[in-house]
Write a protein that holds these residues in place. Structure first.
Motif: not given
Ligand SMILES: Nc1ncnc2c1ncn2[C@@H]1O[C@H](COP(=O)(O)OP(=O)(O)OP(=O)(O)O)[C@@H](O)[C@H]1O
Ligand SMILES: [Mg+2]
Length: 262
Positions: A10, A12-13, A26, A28, A30, A63, A69, A71, A73
């Motif tokens: 995923e 996200r933003d 921004s 997103s 999935a 983001g 699931d 993170d 980043s």
């Protein structure tokens, strides 16, 4: 483990800038487990930037990226590869002076264990691991129908075959998801058909979801389960291919009415 909402990867933003250029605004996305997710949009829309944020080559300004699931980043590309995010790049990434088989074997390097001691003294554990990787390389060669070409030097091969070898290298990293940037660019219709078949098989036989950037709308409509459309760094549409083909904004922004007459 697949998260409860079914998405394996995923974004996200995500926001990403290069000087005055807002490459992603921004954004997103999935990717559902077991699906082929196409990313389309005009040149410069931000498709490669998004893939680079997913695989860790670009760090978004804001983001988050989640894998199963978690993170991820801040994880660097080698860590993301170890976690199971495999990728192929725009253009050719193979070693031209090496054979097809040796190129595929390079994909296993990140998974080698044992360090310098094992390598110098060729420990039994290392030999067992090499045997396992060689056997797996042969499976990948058979899957990609490269048996006749396994000992050929990649630099002598057609573009389509070299891209297939690169796909074999990516499969050797044992990915849980595969990210492909324009895998079919520059291919003949026949080569495209072959690769489309392999991508479907990767989803169906290995259960590996695929995210791919593709400009050929016929291919996108044929093989993808979901499509995300980017324009000027923004998602302007997302959904199953048949809905995207009818989306007014997509038609005006990108496809042109004639091209979506599928
Ligand atoms: N490393 C970079 N340095 C500077 N600008 C960049 C960089 N990478 C991308 N950009 C800019 O970000 C924007 C989005 O580029 P990106 O490569 O993501 O587009 P794309 O949708 O993949 O296009 P294409 O279809 O041509 O491959 C473009 O304006 C591009 O010039
Ligand atoms: Mg690109």
């Amino acid at each position: 483990m697949t998260p409860a909402n079914g998405s394996i990867l995923e974004a996200r933003d995500l926001c990403l800038r290069f000087g005055a250029v807002e490459a992603l605004r921004s954004v997103s996305l999935a990717v559902q487990a077991g699906s082929i997710h196409a990313l389309i949009g005009p040149n410069g829309a931000g498709k490669s930037s998004l893939l680079n944020c997913l695989s860790g080559f670009y760090r978004p300004w804001s983001g988050a990226v989640l894998f199963q699931d978690e993170d991820i980043s801040t994880a660097r590309p080698p860590m993301r590869s170890t976690l199971g995010i495999g990728r192929t790049f725009q253009g050719i990434q193979t070693y031209p002076s090496m054979t097809a088989r040796d190129n595929i074997l390079t994909g296993f390097h990140s998974r080698m264990s044992g360090g310098v001691f094992a390598a110098l003294f060729r420990t039994p554990a290392l030999i067992r691991q090499e045997e396992a990787f060689t056997a797996r390389a042969e499976e990948i060669i058979a899957f990609l129908e490269l048996e006749q070409d396994r000992h050929r030097v990649v630099g002598d091969m057609s573009y389509g075959l070299r891209k297939r070898v690169d796909l074999g290298r990516a499969l050797a990293t044992d990915p849980k998801i595969l990210i492909m940037d324009e895998p079919m660019a520059g291919m003949s219709p026949e080569e495209k058909g072959d690769l489309a078949r392999f991508i479907l098989d990767i989803r169906d036989h290995f259960g590996i979801p695929v995210v791919l950037v593709e400009h050929d709308m016929d291919v996108v409509m044929d093989i993808s389960d979901r499509v995300t459309v980017l324009e000027f760094g923004e998602v302007i549409a997302e959904g199953p291919p048949e809905r995207i083909a009818d989306d007014e904004r997509v038609i005006t922004a990108y496809l042109g009415a004639a091209e979506v007459a599928v």
